[in-house]
Design a protein around this motif. Structure first.
Motif, PDB file in Angstrom:
ATOM      1  N   LYS A 196       0.868  -1.185   0.000  1.00 20.84           N
ATOM      2  CA  LYS A 196       0.000   0.000   0.000  1.00 20.84           C
ATOM      3  C   LYS A 196       0.901   1.230   0.000  1.00 20.84           C
ATOM      4  CE  LYS A 196      -2.003  -1.277   3.855  1.00 20.84           C
ATOM      5  NZ  LYS A 196      -1.520  -2.657   4.071  1.00 20.84           N
ATOM      6  N   ILE A 197       1.049   1.843  -1.178  1.00 21.75           N
ATOM      7  CA  ILE A 197       1.973   2.964  -1.328  1.00 21.75           C
ATOM      8  C   ILE A 197       1.241   4.139  -1.973  1.00 21.75           C
ATOM      9  CG2 ILE A 197       4.137   3.772  -2.341  1.00 21.75           C
ATOM     10  CD1 ILE A 197       5.102   0.889  -2.377  1.00 21.75           C
ATOM     11  N   SER A 198       1.190   5.269  -1.266  1.00 25.90           N
ATOM     12  CA  SER A 198       0.628   6.493  -1.830  1.00 25.90           C
ATOM     13  C   SER A 198       1.690   7.182  -2.679  1.00 25.90           C
ATOM     14  CB  SER A 198       0.176   7.437  -0.715  1.00 25.90           C
ATOM     15  OG  SER A 198      -0.807   6.823   0.089  1.00 25.90           O
ATOM     16  N   GLN A 199       1.234   7.905  -3.702  1.00 27.44           N
ATOM     17  CA  GLN A 199       2.146   8.655  -4.556  1.00 27.44           C
ATOM     18  C   GLN A 199       1.800  10.139  -4.474  1.00 27.44           C
ATOM     19  OE1 GLN A 199       2.186   7.092  -8.545  1.00 27.44           O
ATOM     20  NE2 GLN A 199       3.097   5.150  -7.906  1.00 27.44           N
ATOM     21  N   VAL A 200       2.806  10.951  -4.229  1.00 25.38           N
ATOM     22  CA  VAL A 200       2.598  12.396  -4.098  1.00 25.38           C
ATOM     23  C   VAL A 200       3.454  13.130  -5.121  1.00 25.38           C
ATOM     24  CG1 VAL A 200       1.954  12.253  -1.665  1.00 25.38           C
ATOM     25  CG2 VAL A 200       4.362  12.539  -2.295  1.00 25.38           C
ATOM     26  N   ALA A 201       3.248  14.438  -5.208  1.00 27.06           N
ATOM     27  CA  ALA A 201       3.856  15.205  -6.298  1.00 27.06           C
ATOM     28  C   ALA A 201       5.332  15.494  -6.097  1.00 27.06           C
ATOM     29  CB  ALA A 201       3.100  16.521  -6.491  1.00 27.06           C
ATOM     30  N   SER A 202       5.813  15.545  -4.843  1.00 27.23           N
ATOM     31  CA  SER A 202       7.197  15.954  -4.625  1.00 27.23           C
ATOM     32  C   SER A 202       7.831  15.164  -3.497  1.00 27.23           C
ATOM     33  CB  SER A 202       7.276  17.458  -4.313  1.00 27.23           C
ATOM     34  OG  SER A 202       6.771  17.710  -3.013  1.00 27.23           O
ATOM     35  N   ILE A 203       9.144  15.081  -3.527  1.00 24.51           N
ATOM     36  CA  ILE A 203       9.884  14.397  -2.464  1.00 24.51           C
ATOM     37  C   ILE A 203       9.762  15.170  -1.148  1.00 24.51           C
ATOM     38  CG2 ILE A 203      12.017  15.502  -3.243  1.00 24.51           C
ATOM     39  CD1 ILE A 203      11.647  12.140  -1.348  1.00 24.51           C
ATOM     40  N   GLU A 204       9.681  16.480  -1.198  1.00 28.76           N
ATOM     41  CA  GLU A 204       9.508  17.259   0.029  1.00 28.76           C
ATOM     42  C   GLU A 204       8.184  16.920   0.699  1.00 28.76           C
ATOM     43  OE1 GLU A 204      11.837  21.400  -0.433  1.00 28.76           O
ATOM     44  OE2 GLU A 204      10.392  21.014  -2.036  1.00 28.76           O
ATOM     45  N   GLN A 205       7.118  16.802  -0.103  1.00 25.18           N
ATOM     46  CA  GLN A 205       5.815  16.425   0.451  1.00 25.18           C
ATOM     47  C   GLN A 205       5.870  15.018   1.041  1.00 25.18           C
ATOM     48  OE1 GLN A 205       2.631  16.622  -2.409  1.00 25.18           O
ATOM     49  NE2 GLN A 205       1.088  15.849  -0.978  1.00 25.18           N
ATOM     50  N   ALA A 206       6.550  14.107   0.364  1.00 29.12           N
ATOM     51  CA  ALA A 206       6.655  12.727   0.846  1.00 29.12           C
ATOM     52  C   ALA A 206       7.414  12.674   2.172  1.00 29.12           C
ATOM     53  CB  ALA A 206       7.348  11.865  -0.203  1.00 29.12           C
ATOM     54  N   ILE A 207       8.507  13.434   2.293  1.00 24.79           N
ATOM     55  CA  ILE A 207       9.272  13.461   3.535  1.00 24.79           C
ATOM     56  C   ILE A 207       8.428  14.022   4.671  1.00 24.79           C
ATOM     57  CG2 ILE A 207      11.228  14.578   4.693  1.00 24.79           C
ATOM     58  CD1 ILE A 207      12.762  14.347   2.037  1.00 24.79           C
ATOM     59  N   GLN A 208       7.654  15.070   4.397  1.00 25.20           N
ATOM     60  CA  GLN A 208       6.802  15.660   5.427  1.00 25.20           C
ATOM     61  C   GLN A 208       5.726  14.676   5.886  1.00 25.20           C
ATOM     62  OE1 GLN A 208       5.357  19.321   3.743  1.00 25.20           O
ATOM     63  NE2 GLN A 208       7.367  20.310   3.813  1.00 25.20           N
ATOM     64  N   MET A 209       5.157  13.907   4.952  1.00 22.84           N
ATOM     65  CA  MET A 209       4.163  12.896   5.330  1.00 22.84           C
ATOM     66  C   MET A 209       4.774  11.866   6.275  1.00 22.84           C
ATOM     67  SD  MET A 209       1.996  12.178   1.833  1.00 22.84           S
ATOM     68  CE  MET A 209       1.089  10.825   2.606  1.00 22.84           C
ATOM     69  N   LEU A 210       5.999  11.452   5.983  1.00 21.87           N
ATOM     70  CA  LEU A 210       6.678  10.494   6.857  1.00 21.87           C
ATOM     71  C   LEU A 210       6.970  11.119   8.211  1.00 21.87           C
ATOM     72  CD1 LEU A 210       8.111   7.793   7.358  1.00 21.87           C
ATOM     73  CD2 LEU A 210      10.151   8.780   6.267  1.00 21.87           C
ATOM     74  N   GLN A 211       7.492  12.327   8.225  1.00 21.06           N
ATOM     75  CA  GLN A 211       7.850  12.979   9.491  1.00 21.06           C
ATOM     76  C   GLN A 211       6.632  13.223  10.377  1.00 21.06           C
ATOM     77  OE1 GLN A 211       9.913  16.360   7.773  1.00 21.06           O
ATOM     78  NE2 GLN A 211      11.930  15.536   8.362  1.00 21.06           N
ATOM     79  N   ARG A 212       5.464  13.468   9.757  1.00 16.21           N
ATOM     80  CA  ARG A 212       4.253  13.766  10.518  1.00 16.21           C
ATOM     81  C   ARG A 212       3.436  12.524  10.866  1.00 16.21           C
ATOM     82  NH1 ARG A 212       2.545  18.968   6.729  1.00 16.21           N
ATOM     83  NH2 ARG A 212       4.273  20.339   7.385  1.00 16.21           N
ATOM     84  N   GLY A 213       3.930  11.362  10.482  1.00 17.03           N
ATOM     85  CA  GLY A 213       3.246  10.128  10.827  1.00 17.03           C
ATOM     86  C   GLY A 213       2.109   9.750   9.910  1.00 17.03           C
ATOM     87  N   ARG A 214       1.977  10.411   8.761  1.00 10.09           N
ATOM     88  CA  ARG A 214       0.919  10.062   7.811  1.00 10.09           C
ATOM     89  C   ARG A 214       1.339   8.914   6.910  1.00 10.09           C
ATOM     90  NH1 ARG A 214      -0.192  15.532   4.922  1.00 10.09           N
ATOM     91  NH2 ARG A 214      -1.588  14.185   3.698  1.00 10.09           N
ATOM     92  N   ALA A 215       2.563   8.480   7.011  1.00  9.46           N
ATOM     93  CA  ALA A 215       3.062   7.283   6.318  1.00  9.46           C
ATOM     94  C   ALA A 215       4.074   6.618   7.238  1.00  9.46           C
ATOM     95  CB  ALA A 215       3.708   7.647   4.985  1.00  9.46           C
ATOM     96  N   ASP A 216       4.194   5.302   7.114  1.00  8.03           N
ATOM     97  CA  ASP A 216       5.144   4.564   7.951  1.00  8.03           C
ATOM     98  C   ASP A 216       6.538   4.525   7.347  1.00  8.03           C
ATOM     99  OD1 ASP A 216       3.177   3.704   9.930  1.00  8.03           O
ATOM    100  OD2 ASP A 216       2.360   2.456   8.309  1.00  8.03           O
ATOM    101  N   TYR A 217       6.596   4.614   6.037  1.00  2.00           N
ATOM    102  CA  TYR A 217       7.907   4.565   5.381  1.00  2.00           C
ATOM    103  C   TYR A 217       7.849   5.310   4.055  1.00  2.00           C
ATOM    104  CZ  TYR A 217       5.971   0.799   2.425  1.00  2.00           C
ATOM    105  OH  TYR A 217       5.192   0.067   1.552  1.00  2.00           O
ATOM    106  N   LEU A 218       9.001   5.707   3.598  1.00  2.00           N
ATOM    107  CA  LEU A 218       9.181   6.391   2.316  1.00  2.00           C
ATOM    108  C   LEU A 218      10.132   5.555   1.467  1.00  2.00           C
ATOM    109  CD1 LEU A 218       9.472   8.877   0.303  1.00  2.00           C
ATOM    110  CD2 LEU A 218      11.262   9.700   1.867  1.00  2.00           C
ATOM    111  N   ILE A 219       9.833   5.415   0.196  1.00  2.00           N
ATOM    112  CA  ILE A 219      10.754   4.754  -0.730  1.00  2.00           C
ATOM    113  C   ILE A 219      11.355   5.821  -1.632  1.00  2.00           C
ATOM    114  CG2 ILE A 219      11.069   2.956  -2.463  1.00  2.00           C
ATOM    115  CD1 ILE A 219       8.491   1.706  -1.569  1.00  2.00           C
ATOM    116  N   TYR A 220      12.672   5.954  -1.584  1.00  2.00           N
ATOM    117  CA  TYR A 220      13.344   6.926  -2.442  1.00  2.00           C
ATOM    118  C   TYR A 220      14.832   6.609  -2.451  1.00  2.00           C
ATOM    119  CZ  TYR A 220      13.089  11.289  -5.080  1.00  2.00           C
ATOM    120  OH  TYR A 220      13.077  12.220  -6.094  1.00  2.00           O
ATOM    121  N   GLU A 221      15.521   7.201  -3.385  1.00  2.42           N
ATOM    122  CA  GLU A 221      16.970   7.000  -3.448  1.00  2.42           C
ATOM    123  C   GLU A 221      17.647   7.664  -2.258  1.00  2.42           C
ATOM    124  OE1 GLU A 221      18.593   7.801  -7.477  1.00  2.42           O
ATOM    125  OE2 GLU A 221      16.464   7.815  -7.976  1.00  2.42           O
TER     126      GLU A 221
END
Length: 298
Positions: A196-221
């Motif tokens: 179950k992986i959500s897709q967002v528009a930017s890496i900054e948004q993805a990092i913020q989702m992880l930091q705020r607990g809205r996602a358990d993990y981030l996949i990125y380089e």
């Protein structure tokens, strides 16, 4: 003087003449003889001649390149000119232009998904760094070998890390990544079916989702994510091993580019081979890191 002593003296004088240069710096007889008898390849390497500039390719006065604009130290938008991309891959395009004899302009055309649409339509010629996927071969040519190897990892909050050793450990968790990203054919297929992986528009948004607990993990380089975390701050996040994928970054050419001719493909193939042999990217990536750290964010 006896004939025997005369002969010995004569051979000694000849030996001195063959051994070294004269007092005025002119080449000795021995040096001249060695130069004349050296193989042609050795003579050529000792005194290389100037290379002839490549002739223009008819109908191809300029190549337009683009790429992922949220990809430091490889590519990002220039704060002083938002229509321009800078970074290691932009510098690589300038190196490439010199090698193929055709100017290359690296432009911002939108987010990564838009870049791929523009490539499919032939409105840009080159992507300065793309992973290999089979669907992408339908609209662009890949040039081998890859000019850089990258590593995609799982990022998690340092305060509550996800227990991770294999892909299946991610199944009960909620992930996030950037839209239109690929992490290798095998992982992409597994993720579609099992994660179950959500897709967002930017890496900054993805990092913020992880930091705020809205996602358990981030996949990125690892390298680009580390660059963003270092600049933006916030709650600590950390990469987990093993990496989910190791992928090569490739130069690609649009099938619909007006410049896509056998002549250009040959020039690009030779340039990419030279790039890999001379390890040009190591220096460019170091320069990219330095530039990213000292530039303000948009």
């Amino acid at each position: 003087m006896s004939l025997r002593r005369l002969a010995v003296s004569s051979f000694a004088l000849i030996g001195l003449a063959l051994a070294g240069p004269g007092h005025d710096g002119s080449p000795s007889l021995g040096a001249t003889a060695r130069a004349q008898t050296a193989p042609p390849a050795a003579q050529a390497s000792a005194a290389p001649g100037p290379t002839s500039p490549l002739p223009p390719i008819p109908g191809c006065p300029l190549l337009i390149a683009s790429g992922n604009p949220q990809y430091p130290p490889y590519l990002w938008r220039d704060p002083t000119d938002e229509q321009k991309l800078v970074g290691a891959n932009a510098d690589l395009m300038q190196w490439l232009a010199t090698e193929i004899g055709i100017p290359v302009e690296t432009r911002y055309v939108g987010p990564w998904g838009r870049v791929q649409e523009e490539m499919r339509a032939g409105r840009i010629d080159l992507i300065a760094g793309a992973f290999f996927t089979l669907p992408r071969t339908e609209y662009m040519d890949y040039f081998h070998p890859a000019f850089r190897e990258t590593r995609s990892v799982i990022w998690t909050r340092s305060a509550s890390p996800v227990p991770y050793k294999r892909w299946s450990d991610l199944a009960p968790k909620l992930g996030v990544t950037v839209i239109n990203n690929s992490f290798g054919v095998e992982f992409d297929n597994y993720a579609r079916q099992s994660l179950k992986i959500s897709q967002v528009a930017s890496i900054e948004q993805a990092i913020q989702m992880l930091q705020r607990g809205r996602a358990d993990y981030l996949i990125y380089e690892d390298t680009p994510a580390e660059a963003y975390v270092a600049r933006n701050g916030g709650p600590a996040i950390q990469p987990l091993l093993p990496a989910i994928a190791r992928e090569g970054l490739y130069l690609t050419l649009s099938h619909r580019s007006r410049c896509n001719t056998p002549e250009l493909r040959g020039r690009l193939a030779r340039a990419v081979y030279k790039l890999s042999q001379e390890r040009v990217m190591n220096r460019l990536v170091e320069q990219g890191f330095v530039l990213w750290r000292k530039q303000p964010s948009l």
